[in-house]
Motif scaffolding. Structure first.
Motif, PDB file in Angstrom:
ATOM      1  N   ARG A 285       0.826  -1.209   0.000  1.00  0.00           N
ATOM      2  CA  ARG A 285       0.000   0.000   0.000  1.00  0.00           C
ATOM      3  C   ARG A 285       0.861   1.259   0.000  1.00  0.00           C
ATOM      4  NH1 ARG A 285      -2.717  -0.149   4.738  1.00  0.00           N
ATOM      5  NH2 ARG A 285      -2.379  -2.325   5.200  1.00  0.00           N
ATOM      6  N   ALA A 286       2.065   1.180   0.548  1.00  0.00           N
ATOM      7  CA  ALA A 286       2.986   2.322   0.536  1.00  0.00           C
ATOM      8  C   ALA A 286       3.673   2.464  -0.823  1.00  0.00           C
ATOM      9  CB  ALA A 286       4.033   2.150   1.639  1.00  0.00           C
ATOM     10  N   GLY A 287       3.441   1.502  -1.718  1.00  0.00           N
ATOM     11  CA  GLY A 287       4.074   1.536  -3.029  1.00  0.00           C
ATOM     12  C   GLY A 287       5.512   1.045  -2.999  1.00  0.00           C
ATOM     13  N   ALA A 288       5.848   0.339  -1.914  1.00  0.00           N
ATOM     14  CA  ALA A 288       7.224  -0.138  -1.722  1.00  0.00           C
ATOM     15  C   ALA A 288       7.320  -1.631  -2.002  1.00  0.00           C
ATOM     16  CB  ALA A 288       7.670   0.170  -0.294  1.00  0.00           C
ATOM     17  N   GLY A 289       8.559  -2.111  -1.998  1.00  0.00           N
ATOM     18  CA  GLY A 289       8.822  -3.526  -2.188  1.00  0.00           C
ATOM     19  C   GLY A 289       9.387  -4.127  -0.912  1.00  0.00           C
ATOM     20  N   PHE A 290       9.564  -5.445  -0.931  1.00  0.00           N
ATOM     21  CA  PHE A 290      10.073  -6.164   0.238  1.00  0.00           C
ATOM     22  C   PHE A 290      11.077  -7.207  -0.231  1.00  0.00           C
ATOM     23  CE2 PHE A 290       9.857 -10.064   2.757  1.00  0.00           C
ATOM     24  CZ  PHE A 290      10.337  -9.587   3.955  1.00  0.00           C
ATOM     25  N   ARG A 291      12.165  -7.377   0.556  1.00  0.00           N
ATOM     26  CA  ARG A 291      13.143  -8.429   0.266  1.00  0.00           C
ATOM     27  C   ARG A 291      13.631  -9.043   1.564  1.00  0.00           C
ATOM     28  NH1 ARG A 291      17.329  -5.328  -2.868  1.00  0.00           N
ATOM     29  NH2 ARG A 291      18.669  -6.477  -1.454  1.00  0.00           N
ATOM     30  N   SER A 292      13.870 -10.345   1.507  1.00  0.00           N
ATOM     31  CA  SER A 292      14.482 -11.072   2.616  1.00  0.00           C
ATOM     32  C   SER A 292      15.789 -11.651   2.108  1.00  0.00           C
ATOM     33  CB  SER A 292      13.548 -12.191   3.089  1.00  0.00           C
ATOM     34  OG  SER A 292      14.220 -13.044   3.986  1.00  0.00           O
ATOM     35  N   LEU A 293      16.869 -11.397   2.826  1.00  0.00           N
ATOM     36  CA  LEU A 293      18.176 -11.885   2.371  1.00  0.00           C
ATOM     37  C   LEU A 293      18.257 -13.406   2.347  1.00  0.00           C
ATOM     38  CD1 LEU A 293      20.552  -9.380   4.232  1.00  0.00           C
ATOM     39  CD2 LEU A 293      19.760  -9.307   1.851  1.00  0.00           C
ATOM     40  N   ALA A 294      17.722 -14.071   3.354  1.00  0.00           N
ATOM     41  CA  ALA A 294      17.823 -15.531   3.456  1.00  0.00           C
ATOM     42  C   ALA A 294      16.751 -16.268   2.662  1.00  0.00           C
ATOM     43  CB  ALA A 294      17.757 -15.956   4.919  1.00  0.00           C
ATOM     44  N   ASP A 295      15.683 -15.569   2.299  1.00  0.00           N
ATOM     45  CA  ASP A 295      14.562 -16.196   1.596  1.00  0.00           C
ATOM     46  C   ASP A 295      14.416 -15.526   0.236  1.00  0.00           C
ATOM     47  OD1 ASP A 295      13.540 -17.711   4.068  1.00  0.00           O
ATOM     48  OD2 ASP A 295      13.534 -15.627   4.743  1.00  0.00           O
ATOM     49  N   ALA A 296      15.190 -15.967  -0.734  1.00  0.00           N
ATOM     50  CA  ALA A 296      15.234 -15.312  -2.042  1.00  0.00           C
ATOM     51  C   ALA A 296      13.866 -15.260  -2.719  1.00  0.00           C
ATOM     52  CB  ALA A 296      16.234 -16.028  -2.940  1.00  0.00           C
ATOM     53  N   TRP A 297      13.007 -16.236  -2.442  1.00  0.00           N
ATOM     54  CA  TRP A 297      11.683 -16.264  -3.066  1.00  0.00           C
ATOM     55  C   TRP A 297      10.781 -15.149  -2.531  1.00  0.00           C
ATOM     56  CZ3 TRP A 297       7.732 -16.752   0.362  1.00  0.00           C
ATOM     57  CH2 TRP A 297       8.053 -17.282   1.608  1.00  0.00           C
ATOM     58  N   ALA A 298      11.118 -14.596  -1.347  1.00  0.00           N
ATOM     59  CA  ALA A 298      10.297 -13.544  -0.729  1.00  0.00           C
ATOM     60  C   ALA A 298      10.848 -12.181  -1.134  1.00  0.00           C
ATOM     61  CB  ALA A 298      10.292 -13.708   0.787  1.00  0.00           C
ATOM     62  N   ASP A 299      10.652 -11.836  -2.397  1.00  0.00           N
ATOM     63  CA  ASP A 299      11.175 -10.589  -2.936  1.00  0.00           C
ATOM     64  C   ASP A 299      10.110  -9.985  -3.841  1.00  0.00           C
ATOM     65  OD1 ASP A 299      12.466  -8.540  -4.257  1.00  0.00           O
ATOM     66  OD2 ASP A 299      14.220  -9.738  -4.796  1.00  0.00           O
ATOM     67  N   THR A 300       9.351  -9.027  -3.304  1.00  0.00           N
ATOM     68  CA  THR A 300       8.254  -8.452  -4.086  1.00  0.00           C
ATOM     69  C   THR A 300       8.738  -7.471  -5.142  1.00  0.00           C
ATOM     70  OG1 THR A 300       7.828  -6.620  -2.561  1.00  0.00           O
ATOM     71  CG2 THR A 300       6.648  -8.695  -2.155  1.00  0.00           C
ATOM     72  N   THR A 301      10.057  -7.296  -5.233  1.00  0.00           N
ATOM     73  CA  THR A 301      10.587  -6.425  -6.287  1.00  0.00           C
ATOM     74  C   THR A 301      10.760  -7.190  -7.589  1.00  0.00           C
ATOM     75  OG1 THR A 301      12.912  -6.833  -5.712  1.00  0.00           O
ATOM     76  CG2 THR A 301      11.801  -5.009  -4.568  1.00  0.00           C
ATOM     77  N   THR A 302      10.507  -8.527  -7.579  1.00  0.00           N
ATOM     78  CA  THR A 302      10.594  -9.342  -8.793  1.00  0.00           C
ATOM     79  C   THR A 302       9.242 -10.007  -9.061  1.00  0.00           C
ATOM     80  OG1 THR A 302      11.191 -11.409  -7.693  1.00  0.00           O
ATOM     81  CG2 THR A 302      12.999  -9.900  -8.248  1.00  0.00           C
ATOM     82  N   ALA A 303       9.008 -10.355 -10.297  1.00  0.00           N
ATOM     83  CA  ALA A 303       7.758 -11.028 -10.668  1.00  0.00           C
ATOM     84  C   ALA A 303       7.643 -12.387  -9.981  1.00  0.00           C
ATOM     85  CB  ALA A 303       7.680 -11.195 -12.186  1.00  0.00           C
ATOM     86  N   HIS A 304       8.757 -13.125  -9.906  1.00  0.00           N
ATOM     87  CA  HIS A 304       8.728 -14.447  -9.270  1.00  0.00           C
ATOM     88  C   HIS A 304       8.398 -14.326  -7.784  1.00  0.00           C
ATOM     89  CE1 HIS A 304      11.077 -15.538 -12.887  1.00  0.00           C
ATOM     90  NE2 HIS A 304      10.401 -16.661 -12.769  1.00  0.00           N
ATOM     91  N   GLY A 305       8.969 -13.354  -7.122  1.00  0.00           N
ATOM     92  CA  GLY A 305       8.695 -13.144  -5.702  1.00  0.00           C
ATOM     93  C   GLY A 305       7.245 -12.773  -5.462  1.00  0.00           C
ATOM     94  N   ARG A 306       6.689 -11.898  -6.314  1.00  0.00           N
ATOM     95  CA  ARG A 306       5.276 -11.524  -6.174  1.00  0.00           C
ATOM     96  C   ARG A 306       4.388 -12.743  -6.393  1.00  0.00           C
ATOM     97  NH1 ARG A 306       7.326  -6.990  -8.669  1.00  0.00           N
ATOM     98  NH2 ARG A 306       6.682  -7.641 -10.742  1.00  0.00           N
ATOM     99  N   LEU A 307       4.739 -13.599  -7.354  1.00  0.00           N
ATOM    100  CA  LEU A 307       3.972 -14.819  -7.598  1.00  0.00           C
ATOM    101  C   LEU A 307       3.983 -15.718  -6.355  1.00  0.00           C
ATOM    102  CD1 LEU A 307       2.450 -16.871  -9.367  1.00  0.00           C
ATOM    103  CD2 LEU A 307       4.685 -17.717 -10.098  1.00  0.00           C
ATOM    104  N   MET A 308       5.175 -15.932  -5.790  1.00  0.00           N
ATOM    105  CA  MET A 308       5.283 -16.809  -4.615  1.00  0.00           C
ATOM    106  C   MET A 308       4.453 -16.270  -3.446  1.00  0.00           C
ATOM    107  SD  MET A 308       6.949 -19.467  -5.363  1.00  0.00           S
ATOM    108  CE  MET A 308       7.181 -20.115  -3.733  1.00  0.00           C
TER     109      MET A 308
END
Length: 183
Positions: A83-106
């Motif tokens: 909602r803030a228009g931002a992205g999210f990343r976790s260093l240890a959990d590469a799949w949890a990255d809303t800055t990529t299409a794959h992360g958003r899918l997961m």
């Protein structure tokens, strides 16, 4: 685009230093540090980190468990980030990255599974409640008046020998409890 980070430890005896070092190495410009249980939903530094996010910013954590304790908590936090228009990343959990299409899918799949789980729980709870009612189990609070007290109150009201207020005082209940007996 600013990379904000959130580092959390559960107890005073632990240190956020290792997390801060890893987050800074990954490009974090500002790190919000907190000592609080992950089960605690109101974490001041996380709230500040979320408030600092703007369009195009990223919130970075070392591991997902530093951000959230449950799937529901994670999804709520990720929703606030989106909602803030931002992205999210976790260093240890590469799949949890809303800055990529794959992360958003997961994370979308994860959200769907959480919603499915809630629906299953709701259905099981409803079925259990229905079976209990069929067995004659009373749901909710116990009655404020016994069967004898209800009969006595109804008789007094029918005779006109007592008002609802009188009966409420006599049985130490609210006037609305007496009023509902007549419906």
């Amino acid at each position: 685009m600013t990379i904000f980070a959130y580092a959390r430890v559960s107890t005073d005896g632990q240190s956020v230093d290792a997390q801060v070092k890893a987050l800074r190495a990954a490009g974090a410009e500002r790190v919000f540090k907190e000592t609080a249980s992950g089960a605690k939903t109101d974490r001041a530094q996380l709230r500040r980190a979320l408030a600092a996010l703007g369009k195009g910013d990223v919130l970075l954590v070392t591991r997902l468990d530093r951000l959230a304790r449950s799937t529901r908590d994670l999804l709520n936090t990720l929703d606030a980030i989106a909602r803030a228009g931002a992205g999210f990343r976790s260093l240890a959990d590469a799949w949890a990255d809303t800055t990529t299409a794959h992360g958003r899918l997961m994370l979308t799949v994860l959200g769907g599974l959480a919603e499915f789980e809630r629906e299953l729980i709701r259905a099981r709870t409803s079925e259990g409640r229905s079976r209990a009612k069929a067995r004659g189990v009373h749901m909710g609070r116990p009655p404020a008046l016994t069967r004898h007290q209800r009969e006595e109150a109804l008789a007094a009201l029918a005779e006109g020998s007592a008002t609802q207020a009188d009966l409420a005082r006599r049985f130490n209940v609210s006037r609305s409890t007496i009023s509902r007996l007549q419906t």
